[in-house]
Motif scaffolding. Structure first.
Motif, PDB file in Angstrom:
ATOM      1  N   CYS A 216       1.029  -1.174  -0.076  1.00 10.64           N
ATOM      2  CA  CYS A 216       0.081  -0.084  -0.042  1.00 10.64           C
ATOM      3  C   CYS A 216       0.975   1.284  -0.077  1.00 10.64           C
ATOM      4  O   CYS A 216       1.744   1.351   0.840  1.00 10.64           O
ATOM      5  N   THR A 217       0.479   2.139  -1.107  1.00 17.09           N
ATOM      6  CA  THR A 217       1.523   3.447  -0.998  1.00 17.09           C
ATOM      7  C   THR A 217       0.605   4.504  -0.639  1.00 17.09           C
ATOM      8  O   THR A 217       0.997   5.869  -0.565  1.00 17.09           O
ATOM      9  N   GLU A 218      -0.678   4.417  -0.914  1.00 16.25           N
ATOM     10  CA  GLU A 218      -1.519   5.473  -0.465  1.00 16.25           C
ATOM     11  C   GLU A 218      -3.041   5.122  -0.023  1.00 16.25           C
ATOM     12  O   GLU A 218      -3.602   4.191  -0.605  1.00 16.25           O
ATOM     13  N   ILE A 219      -3.762   5.962   0.707  1.00 16.37           N
ATOM     14  CA  ILE A 219      -5.009   5.593   1.198  1.00 16.37           C
ATOM     15  C   ILE A 219      -5.832   6.814   1.365  1.00 16.37           C
ATOM     16  O   ILE A 219      -5.520   7.832   1.697  1.00 16.37           O
ATOM     17  N   THR A 220      -7.217   6.873   0.786  1.00 20.26           N
ATOM     18  CA  THR A 220      -8.276   7.792   1.112  1.00 20.26           C
ATOM     19  C   THR A 220      -9.122   7.118   1.844  1.00 20.26           C
ATOM     20  O   THR A 220      -9.739   5.987   1.744  1.00 20.26           O
ATOM     21  N   LEU A 221      -9.545   7.805   2.973  1.00 16.99           N
ATOM     22  CA  LEU A 221     -10.523   7.357   3.999  1.00 16.99           C
ATOM     23  C   LEU A 221     -11.528   8.598   4.213  1.00 16.99           C
ATOM     24  O   LEU A 221     -11.193   9.557   4.081  1.00 16.99           O
ATOM     25  N   ARG A 222     -12.560   7.922   4.731  1.00 11.20           N
ATOM     26  CA  ARG A 222     -13.529   8.841   5.348  1.00 11.20           C
ATOM     27  C   ARG A 222     -13.085   9.723   6.598  1.00 11.20           C
ATOM     28  O   ARG A 222     -12.729   8.733   7.652  1.00 11.20           O
ATOM     29  N   ILE A 223     -13.675  10.904   6.630  1.00 10.32           N
ATOM     30  CA  ILE A 223     -13.544  11.777   7.911  1.00 10.32           C
ATOM     31  C   ILE A 223     -14.889  12.539   8.079  1.00 10.32           C
ATOM     32  O   ILE A 223     -15.618  12.238   7.546  1.00 10.32           O
ATOM     33  N   ARG A 224     -15.017  12.794   9.391  1.00  7.99           N
ATOM     34  CA  ARG A 224     -16.295  13.449   9.762  1.00  7.99           C
ATOM     35  C   ARG A 224     -15.812  14.737  10.488  1.00  7.99           C
ATOM     36  O   ARG A 224     -14.848  14.914  11.118  1.00  7.99           O
ATOM     37  N   PRO A 225     -16.915  15.533  10.702  1.00 10.67           N
ATOM     38  CA  PRO A 225     -16.781  16.657  11.658  1.00 10.67           C
ATOM     39  C   PRO A 225     -16.436  16.221  12.973  1.00 10.67           C
ATOM     40  O   PRO A 225     -17.071  15.090  13.507  1.00 10.67           O
ATOM     41  N   ALA A 226     -15.687  16.959  13.671  1.00 13.35           N
ATOM     42  CA  ALA A 226     -15.278  16.626  15.155  1.00 13.35           C
ATOM     43  C   ALA A 226     -16.596  16.678  16.000  1.00 13.35           C
ATOM     44  O   ALA A 226     -17.631  17.593  15.814  1.00 13.35           O
ATOM     45  N   THR A 227     -16.799  15.826  16.954  1.00 11.76           N
ATOM     46  CA  THR A 227     -18.144  15.757  17.719  1.00 11.76           C
ATOM     47  C   THR A 227     -17.963  16.608  18.862  1.00 11.76           C
ATOM     48  O   THR A 227     -16.625  16.392  19.503  1.00 11.76           O
ATOM     49  N   ASP A 228     -18.779  17.371  19.375  1.00 12.91           N
ATOM     50  CA  ASP A 228     -18.569  18.297  20.345  1.00 12.91           C
ATOM     51  C   ASP A 228     -19.001  17.740  21.864  1.00 12.91           C
ATOM     52  O   ASP A 228     -18.515  18.104  22.646  1.00 12.91           O
ATOM     53  N   VAL A 229     -19.693  16.557  21.716  1.00 17.67           N
ATOM     54  CA  VAL A 229     -20.514  16.166  22.673  1.00 17.67           C
ATOM     55  C   VAL A 229     -20.018  14.795  23.072  1.00 17.67           C
ATOM     56  O   VAL A 229     -20.182  13.697  22.356  1.00 17.67           O
ATOM     57  N   LYS A 230     -19.907  14.440  24.474  1.00 14.33           N
ATOM     58  CA  LYS A 230     -19.149  13.092  24.718  1.00 14.33           C
ATOM     59  C   LYS A 230     -19.376  12.582  26.218  1.00 14.33           C
ATOM     60  O   LYS A 230     -19.433  13.442  27.110  1.00 14.33           O
ATOM     61  N   PHE A 274     -18.144  -7.939  36.051  1.00 11.53           N
ATOM     62  CA  PHE A 274     -17.953  -7.791  34.608  1.00 11.53           C
ATOM     63  C   PHE A 274     -17.834  -5.932  34.477  1.00 11.53           C
ATOM     64  O   PHE A 274     -18.819  -5.503  34.622  1.00 11.53           O
ATOM     65  N   LEU A 275     -16.955  -5.464  34.101  1.00 12.53           N
ATOM     66  CA  LEU A 275     -16.633  -4.135  33.983  1.00 12.53           C
ATOM     67  C   LEU A 275     -17.122  -3.588  32.438  1.00 12.53           C
ATOM     68  O   LEU A 275     -16.296  -4.173  31.515  1.00 12.53           O
ATOM     69  N   VAL A 276     -17.841  -2.861  32.582  1.00  9.60           N
ATOM     70  CA  VAL A 276     -18.115  -2.388  31.070  1.00  9.60           C
ATOM     71  C   VAL A 276     -17.913  -0.633  31.139  1.00  9.60           C
ATOM     72  O   VAL A 276     -18.520   0.099  31.816  1.00  9.60           O
ATOM     73  N   MET A 277     -17.161  -0.422  30.109  1.00  5.70           N
ATOM     74  CA  MET A 277     -16.759   1.026  29.790  1.00  5.70           C
ATOM     75  C   MET A 277     -17.593   1.358  28.226  1.00  5.70           C
ATOM     76  O   MET A 277     -17.316   0.725  27.402  1.00  5.70           O
ATOM     77  N   MET A 278     -18.140   2.442  28.465  1.00  2.00           N
ATOM     78  CA  MET A 278     -18.875   2.913  27.216  1.00  2.00           C
ATOM     79  C   MET A 278     -18.476   4.397  26.800  1.00  2.00           C
ATOM     80  O   MET A 278     -18.490   5.269  27.848  1.00  2.00           O
ATOM     81  N   ASP A 279     -18.596   4.844  25.605  1.00  2.00           N
ATOM     82  CA  ASP A 279     -18.140   6.192  25.032  1.00  2.00           C
ATOM     83  C   ASP A 279     -19.284   6.543  24.070  1.00  2.00           C
ATOM     84  O   ASP A 279     -19.348   5.963  23.102  1.00  2.00           O
ATOM     85  N   VAL A 280     -20.127   7.282  24.496  1.00  2.00           N
ATOM     86  CA  VAL A 280     -21.178   8.008  23.639  1.00  2.00           C
ATOM     87  C   VAL A 280     -20.710   9.246  23.039  1.00  2.00           C
ATOM     88  O   VAL A 280     -20.242  10.145  23.783  1.00  2.00           O
ATOM     89  N   PHE A 281     -20.974   9.605  21.788  1.00  2.00           N
ATOM     90  CA  PHE A 281     -20.514  10.750  21.342  1.00  2.00           C
ATOM     91  C   PHE A 281     -21.676  11.518  20.350  1.00  2.00           C
ATOM     92  O   PHE A 281     -22.453  10.534  20.005  1.00  2.00           O
ATOM     93  N   GLY A 282     -21.693  12.542  20.072  1.00  2.05           N
ATOM     94  CA  GLY A 282     -22.630  13.086  19.068  1.00  2.05           C
ATOM     95  C   GLY A 282     -22.474  14.492  18.781  1.00  2.05           C
ATOM     96  O   GLY A 282     -21.515  15.296  19.368  1.00  2.05           O
ATOM     97  N   TYR A 283     -23.326  15.206  17.881  1.00  3.48           N
ATOM     98  CA  TYR A 283     -23.232  16.515  17.739  1.00  3.48           C
ATOM     99  C   TYR A 283     -23.805  17.332  18.524  1.00  3.48           C
ATOM    100  O   TYR A 283     -24.005  18.691  18.655  1.00  3.48           O
ATOM    101  N   GLU A 284     -25.105  16.879  19.012  1.00  2.00           N
ATOM    102  CA  GLU A 284     -26.087  17.634  19.991  1.00  2.00           C
ATOM    103  C   GLU A 284     -26.259  17.013  21.221  1.00  2.00           C
ATOM    104  O   GLU A 284     -26.335  15.777  21.359  1.00  2.00           O
ATOM    105  N   ARG A 285     -26.142  17.817  22.146  1.00  2.00           N
ATOM    106  CA  ARG A 285     -26.281  17.617  23.643  1.00  2.00           C
ATOM    107  C   ARG A 285     -27.316  16.627  23.975  1.00  2.00           C
ATOM    108  O   ARG A 285     -27.648  15.542  24.711  1.00  2.00           O
ATOM    109  N   GLU A 286     -28.560  17.087  23.255  1.00  3.30           N
ATOM    110  CA  GLU A 286     -29.873  16.514  23.456  1.00  3.30           C
ATOM    111  C   GLU A 286     -29.938  15.011  23.087  1.00  3.30           C
ATOM    112  O   GLU A 286     -30.355  14.293  23.763  1.00  3.30           O
ATOM    113  N   ILE A 287     -29.264  14.849  21.971  1.00  6.33           N
ATOM    114  CA  ILE A 287     -29.268  13.393  21.326  1.00  6.33           C
ATOM    115  C   ILE A 287     -28.462  12.558  22.335  1.00  6.33           C
ATOM    116  O   ILE A 287     -28.917  11.196  22.677  1.00  6.33           O
TER     117      ILE A 287
END
Lengths: 460, 398
Positions: A216-230, A274-287
């Motif tokens: 592999c010598t080059e890759i194009t990949l998807r990016i997204r707007p950064a998320t504000d709410v975590k 059983f320890l579970v860690m979760m990471d929720v993200f999104g663009y709007e606080r309400e969601i």
């Protein structure tokens, strides 16, 4: 046998002589990976700077029947780049540039040895991000992830693993020196914006192939707007069945693109916790609040207990910068790992508890996994002391791997003879036969990654 | 072999490469200049392991990978998160092994050490040249507080050294100075692996200073500071340093905290601060310089992107300035880029080696920035020096 002086001379004609070495002390630095795989020495290390140089190196290799191995950040867990026989090792470090960040099409084009951390830093300056991540620390390269279809604690049900579903187009140098592109990039007058077009998904052919079909010598990949709410959460579930139910729930109700992390950890000293860690993200606080509430309600319904979020902050926060104290108890080894259905985690847990802890008395390996996207990527992981505990860990992990891979678990990454290749080659599957057919067609001299994924003898 | 004592640490390397970071220029100045994996801490641990296992031996060709380390401690800082390997100690032990096994240090390193041993300083200065900076300054022999400038401050930074002493004396410190009897602290010896000679040197020095009644040493040089405070006790098997040792940053901090000098003149400058490795990462002294700078009226402290534990080396560490000057220059220019991004007109630091290297980078690139010691800014504010010394185009008579 490799004629080392001759090949050195030829390589120095293909690339700047300063970027070719056959000195033993330089080579020894590349002779191990992150796994307990045995030390394997290349005959040469070469640092190409361009696809043309890669092509030139392949020509030298092909003309002299010298295998070529490809190394990214050097953090493989399963013997996936170590020279299985004397040959040239490409250190791809110099091909690490970010070529373009296209904030209109939401794509980034990079050279393969750009690290995820480097891309993340640049994207964030523009209010952008990529979505998912392994926990590979700062050395983890994008090319390395893609060539093993990388997945890790950050992924989503909708978008999957970053080393796979997020890939749009690839540029590959084939063993015969041909430079090819996949997806929309294959159409000369189009561009790099779509993976599935023109015809078959040829990017998928290379993703996860561990470099055996092309470099592999080059890759194009998807990016997204950064998320504000975590939001990050930690819960302790009473039983593994509860974890399974929670896993199904997040994959149905909140895991589409909002739940980025769902990480289970069971400590060998407390196998019922059983320890579970979760990471929720999104663009709007309400969601995000809504999704979080749904998860909290489900945890409550299942009788789980919420805990301090600090461990989740520490874990998810250090995915790119490096996890704390990872080697203080010894060197790492992942084993008994692979992909499996959400319900089947009980199988792997039983192997861990009964076969590893109770029957073999090995109490140093933890058990964990990620339930996104829509299945587990689960593992056992231990720290052991080199060299004193090396033989023990190899013996035990081989035995556990045998049991696990006879169950409902698909291996995740194959590697060489010290990886999972021996488990693959003894199963006469259509998949393996097809892969060998493709390998023979693309790389008739078996130049690339010889002995990795596919046994040399199986190609004769 | 001296690396034998670090066997457990060498085997503890998990090959994670936190030491290298995301980019050649991210953390390690050696990979920044040499590129090969063998020039990272991870690579060096692989080399050390191969030597322990008898698969590799010390050789002349290998020297560049071991003596080409800047000993800046950035990798060790990173490894605190991973395997807690003291890479600096292992690198020093490897350098000592080179000497013990007869391979020796790179030629320029060996020359530096023999010059220092014969002439008493690394520049082969005559005694009169080496103490020229002190002309006209009155010292108090037998005061018990020795001002020890070190080779670089004596040779290259005469004006800066004079200014520092003026500041200290104005603040009431009664300083002794060795004058013609001053010799190098011995750092070049252990940097180039000559541990046996270093031990003798330390023994002789302690004897000499004790005979003079020295109770405390104040030095602007982080290497000299660590020599007396860390290396001597280690070499001589002492539990405590033989003298109280303070770096000038600690003394300047004391001056500011105790208001021992009126800092009345405003110094309206944007200043950025470079953390010297040997007082920063080695000793955790990150705040002293910053506290002094922020106490000076008019100074606006603007930090670089990489500071404190994460600061990039100036390129002057590990003897590289002498042994591999091109690598040293490359690194200094990279660090200067960090400083220029802040738009500061003064790059302040508290280490003669950093000042020298960064000044060379500024000269070579014609950077609109003055490399200064924090003491110089204090002196301007205290009315002890002309503000012109902080201008980018100012060149002293040194």
């Amino acid at each position: 046998m490799v004629d080392v002086p001759k090949v050195t001379q030829l390589l120095k004609q293909a690339v700047d002589p300063k970027r070719v070495t056959d000195r033993d002390f330089d080579i020894v630095a590349y002779s191990r990976d992150l796994s307990p795989a045995r030390q394997k020495m290349a005959t040469h290390i070469v640092m190409p700077e361009s696809r043309e140089e890669v092509r030139g190196i392949l020509r030298v290799a092909s003309d002299n029947n010298v295998p070529v191995y490809i190394r990214g950040g050097g953090t493989s867990h399963w013997d996936a780049y170590l020279p299985q026989e004397p040959g040239i090792l490409l250190d791809m470090s110099l091909m690490n540039q970010i070529l373009e960040i296209n904030d209109r099409d939401l794509t980034a084009t990079i050279q393969p040895n750009c690290t995820w951390a480097k891309l993340d830093q640049e994207l964030r300056k523009k209010g952008l991000t990529y979505l998912c991540s392994e926990a590979g620390g700062p050395a983890m390269t994008i090319g390395g992830s893609v060539m093993k279809a990388g997945g890790g604690p950050h992924s989503t049900a909708k978008f999957g693993f970053h080393g796979n579903q997020d890939i749009i187009t690839l540029e590959m140098v084939l063993p015969n020196g041909d430079i090819v592109e996949t997806g929309s990039a294959a159409w000369p007058s189009a561009g790099k914006f779509k993976r599935q077009c023109v015809g078959p998904d040829l990017a998928g052919l290379f993703i996860g192939a561990e470099g055996i079909l092309g470099i592999c010598t080059e890759i194009t990949l998807r990016i997204r707007p950064a998320t504000d709410v975590k939001e990050r959460m930690v819960a302790v579930m009473k039983t593994l069945d509860d974890v399974i139910e929670l896993g199904h729930f997040v994959n149905r109700c909140v895991g589409d693109e909002y739940l980025q992390g769902f990480y289970l950890w069971v400590d060998p000293n407390s196998p019922e916790t059983f320890l579970v860690m979760m990471d929720v993200f999104g663009y709007e606080r309400e969601i995000v609040d809504y999704r979080k509430t749904r998860i909290l309600e489900k945890i409550k319904e299942l009788g789980g207990t919420l805990g301090d979020r600090a461990p989740a902050d520490d874990y998810y926060g250090r995915i790119l910068t490096g996890l704390t104290d990872i080697f203080t108890a010894g060197v790492w080894h992942f084993f008994g790992s692979g992909s499996l259905r959400i319900d089947d985690i009980k199988f792997l847990y039983r192997v861990w508890r009964e076969e590893l802890i109770e029957k073999r008395g090995y109490k140093k390996a933890g058990f964990g996994g990620q339930v996104l996207p829509r299945d587990w990527l689960a593992f056992m992981v231990t720290n052991y002391r080199e060299p004193a505990e090396w033989e023990e860990i190899i013996r035990i992990s081989d035995e556990i791997n045998e049991i696990v891979l006879n169950g409902p678990v698909a291996p995740y990454g194959i590697g060489g003879r010290d990886g999972l290749r021996p488990f693959l080659e003894k199963r006469d599957t259509g998949y393996y036969r097809l892969l060998k057919t493709i390998k023979k067609a693309v790389d008739p001299k078996d130049i690339l990654q010889r002995g990795i994924f596919v046994r040399k003898e199986d190609l004769i | 072999m001296k690396i034998e004592q670090y066997r457990d640490m060498i085997y503890a390397c998990g090959r994670c490469e936190f030491c290298r970071g995301t980019e050649f220029s991210d953390r390690c100045p050696q990979i920044f200049t040499q590129r090969w994996e063998s020039s990272t801490a991870r690579g060096r641990m692989a080399i050390a392991r191969a030597i322990l296992e008898g698969k590799l031996d010390y050789s002349k060709d290998l020297r560049e990978r071991v003596f080409g380390c800047f000993l800046c401690g950035r990798c060790r800082e990173e490894c605190k998160k991973a395997a807690k390997i003291d890479i600096v100690a292992i690198t020093k032990a490897m350098r000592a092994d080179f000497v013990d096994r007869g391979v020796g240090a790179p030629e320029e390193g060996g020359k530096m050490t023999s010059t220092m041993a014969q002439k008493g300083n690394i520049f082969a200065d005559s005694t009169s040249e080496h103490t020229k900076w002190a002309q006209g300054i009155k010292f108090q022999k037998g005061s018990g507080t020795l001002f020890f400038p070190g080779c670089l401050a004596s040779h290259r930074f005469k004006e800066k050294t004079r200014i520092l002493v003026q500041v200290l004396q104005a603040a009431g410190y009664k300083l002794d100075f060795l004058g013609d009897d001053q010799r190098c602290c011995g750092t070049p010896m252990w940097v180039t692996g000559d541990v046996r000679a270093a031990k003798q040197w330390a023994q002789d020095y302690v004897k000499k200073l004790k005979a003079r009644g020295v109770k405390e040493i104040i030095t602007p040089c982080p290497s000299c500071f660590r020599a007396f405070d860390e290396e001597y006790p280690q070499l001589l098997g002492l539990k405590e340093p033989p003298f109280k040792v303070r770096h000038s940053s600690q003394v300047l901090e004391e001056i500011v905290a105790q208001k021992r000098l009126p800092l009345k003149t405003s110094v309206p400058k944007v200043v950025t601060y470079h953390d010297p490795c040997e007082i920063g990462r080695y000793r955790g002294m990150y705040d002293q310089g910053r506290k002094v700078l922020t106490a000076i009226p008019g100074v606006q402290l603007k930090e670089m992107s990489r500071i404190r534990e994460q600061a990039f080396c100036c390129g002057g560490g590990g003897g590289l300035k002498i042994m591999y000057p091109d690598y040293s220059q490359q690194v200094s220019e990279e660090r200067l880029r960090d400083a220029l991004q802040t738009t500061a007109s003064v790059l302040a630091t508290m280490c003669p080696a950093c000042e020298l290297n960064l000044t060379h980078a500024a000269y070579k690139t014609d950077a609109p920035l003055k490399v200064a010691d924090v003491a110089e800014i204090v002196a301007v504010s205290a009315g002890l020096a002309d503000k012109a010394i902080l201008e980018p185009d100012y060149i002293s008579d040194d």
